[in-house]
Design a protein around this motif. Sequence first.
Motif, PDB file in Angstrom:
ATOM      1  N   TRP A 190      -3.933   8.889  26.678  1.00  0.00           N
ATOM      2  CA  TRP A 190      -4.531  10.135  27.139  1.00  0.00           C
ATOM      3  C   TRP A 190      -4.083  11.308  26.280  1.00  0.00           C
ATOM      4  N   TYR A 191      -2.808  11.307  25.923  1.00  0.00           N
ATOM      5  CA  TYR A 191      -2.335  12.350  25.015  1.00  0.00           C
ATOM      6  C   TYR A 191      -2.954  12.155  23.636  1.00  0.00           C
ATOM      7  N   MET A 192      -3.108  10.886  23.229  1.00  0.00           N
ATOM      8  CA  MET A 192      -3.713  10.602  21.926  1.00  0.00           C
ATOM      9  C   MET A 192      -5.120  11.183  21.836  1.00  0.00           C
ATOM     10  N   GLN A 193      -5.898  11.025  22.897  1.00  0.00           N
ATOM     11  CA  GLN A 193      -7.260  11.556  22.881  1.00  0.00           C
ATOM     12  C   GLN A 193      -7.249  13.063  22.692  1.00  0.00           C
ATOM     13  N   GLN A 194      -6.365  13.720  23.413  1.00  0.00           N
ATOM     14  CA  GLN A 194      -6.252  15.174  23.318  1.00  0.00           C
ATOM     15  C   GLN A 194      -5.797  15.599  21.925  1.00  0.00           C
ATOM     16  N   ASN A 204      -0.385  12.723  13.763  1.00  0.00           N
ATOM     17  CA  ASN A 204      -1.630  11.975  13.903  1.00  0.00           C
ATOM     18  C   ASN A 204      -2.518  12.103  12.671  1.00  0.00           C
ATOM     19  N   GLN A 205      -2.476  13.239  12.022  1.00  0.00           N
ATOM     20  CA  GLN A 205      -3.213  13.384  10.769  1.00  0.00           C
ATOM     21  C   GLN A 205      -2.635  12.451   9.705  1.00  0.00           C
ATOM     22  N   ALA A 206      -1.308  12.319   9.693  1.00  0.00           N
ATOM     23  CA  ALA A 206      -0.659  11.426   8.726  1.00  0.00           C
ATOM     24  C   ALA A 206      -1.029   9.975   8.991  1.00  0.00           C
ATOM     25  N   PRO A 260      -5.789   3.394  20.141  1.00  0.00           N
ATOM     26  CA  PRO A 260      -4.573   2.887  20.800  1.00  0.00           C
ATOM     27  C   PRO A 260      -4.627   1.365  20.850  1.00  0.00           C
ATOM     28  N   THR A 261      -3.578   0.707  20.396  1.00  0.00           N
ATOM     29  CA  THR A 261      -3.575  -0.762  20.394  1.00  0.00           C
ATOM     30  C   THR A 261      -2.571  -1.261  21.449  1.00  0.00           C
ATOM     31  N   THR A 262      -1.666  -2.122  21.086  1.00  0.00           N
ATOM     32  CA  THR A 262      -0.803  -2.788  22.057  1.00  0.00           C
ATOM     33  C   THR A 262       0.112  -1.812  22.793  1.00  0.00           C
ATOM     34  N   PHE A 294      -0.279   5.208  31.411  1.00  0.00           N
ATOM     35  CA  PHE A 294       0.442   6.178  30.590  1.00  0.00           C
ATOM     36  C   PHE A 294       1.481   5.511  29.687  1.00  0.00           C
ATOM     37  N   ALA A 295       1.357   4.219  29.477  1.00  0.00           N
ATOM     38  CA  ALA A 295       2.278   3.521  28.576  1.00  0.00           C
ATOM     39  C   ALA A 295       2.077   3.979  27.131  1.00  0.00           C
ATOM     40  N   SER A 296       3.168   4.000  26.393  1.00  0.00           N
ATOM     41  CA  SER A 296       3.067   4.265  24.958  1.00  0.00           C
ATOM     42  C   SER A 296       2.243   3.170  24.297  1.00  0.00           C
ATOM     43  N   ARG A 297       1.473   3.563  23.302  1.00  0.00           N
ATOM     44  CA  ARG A 297       0.682   2.596  22.532  1.00  0.00           C
ATOM     45  C   ARG A 297       1.064   2.676  21.056  1.00  0.00           C
ATOM     46  N   LEU A 298       0.876   1.564  20.382  1.00  0.00           N
ATOM     47  CA  LEU A 298       0.951   1.563  18.925  1.00  0.00           C
ATOM     48  C   LEU A 298      -0.380   2.118  18.445  1.00  0.00           C
TER      49      LEU A 298
END
Length: 303
Positions: free
Chosen positions: A118-122, A101-103, A133-135, A253-257
């Motif tokens: 939700w994982y992205m926020q964490q 995520n840093q990259a 989070p997009t599509t 909980f879908a994966s996002r781009l």
Amino acid sequence: MTSSNFGHDHGFTLRRSRNVLPWAVAAIATLLAITLAVLLVHDRSTPAAAAANASKSKFKVHFEPAMAGEEKILDFVAENIAPDYGVSIEPVGLQDPIQANQAVASGQFDATIFEHQWYMQQSAEAAGVELTPTTELYQWGFGLYSTRFDSVAALPQGATLLLPNDVANQGQALWLLQREGLLTLDPDNEPRTAKIADVAKNPHGFKLKEADLLAMPRMLDDVDVAIGYVSQFDAGKISREKGILFPQPPRTFASRLVMASDYAQTPDGQKLIEVFSDPRLNEFLESTEDPLVQGVLTPVSKD
């Protein structure tokens, strides 16, 4: 006198030219500038127009190396979708989610596909970065596994259930248990980020334990049920026949781009979103027989 009068008239005529002509030119130029600005704003206001103005032709997109199906998805997009948009996709694997995520935030990678919102926020909070989070792309198969029981109905009172220890995925496991009527969560808390402490009613007296997702397959024989991703049990050589329940994953909980927040609004970011929103990706998920994808990464559910 005649010569003097002629000279006077000539000077007056020239002074009027210097005052009126530049003013008219300036007015016309201003109107043209305003019109051009309005057209540019309108042009840039639509994703399609922004995508058409994209300058990059090669994008680096991150996937989780432990999830082989994610690389398969990127390979499919790179080979079958991206060329039609005049771009290329380079899949890049990096194991550490914080570094990944840093990259993305720094622009080293253009996007990642390995996480739900939700994982992205964490993870973004832990990394100290701003991501968007997009599509929606796909969903991870999520199930209850057991080497001791053949169904959820067969679970005894006080059975031991093993849940993921990270907040985002533990929330998904608990929410699924609630949806199946096996327990009740505190209604005052957000169910998608629920923790074991948020269980309000546990009528079956389940003993809820937690462990790292990657450790679950080897811990399965020590508990009655383990709840986690199909891909990780596949990787741990746990047969899908040991799965006693595969509920439909919640759409949230879908994966996002996922992209850097400022990058997502650029023409290049919009172009990449357009590529990954192509309906052929969903068709691939519905029809593929690749064992690394089928039943592991599924089409986005309707709710």
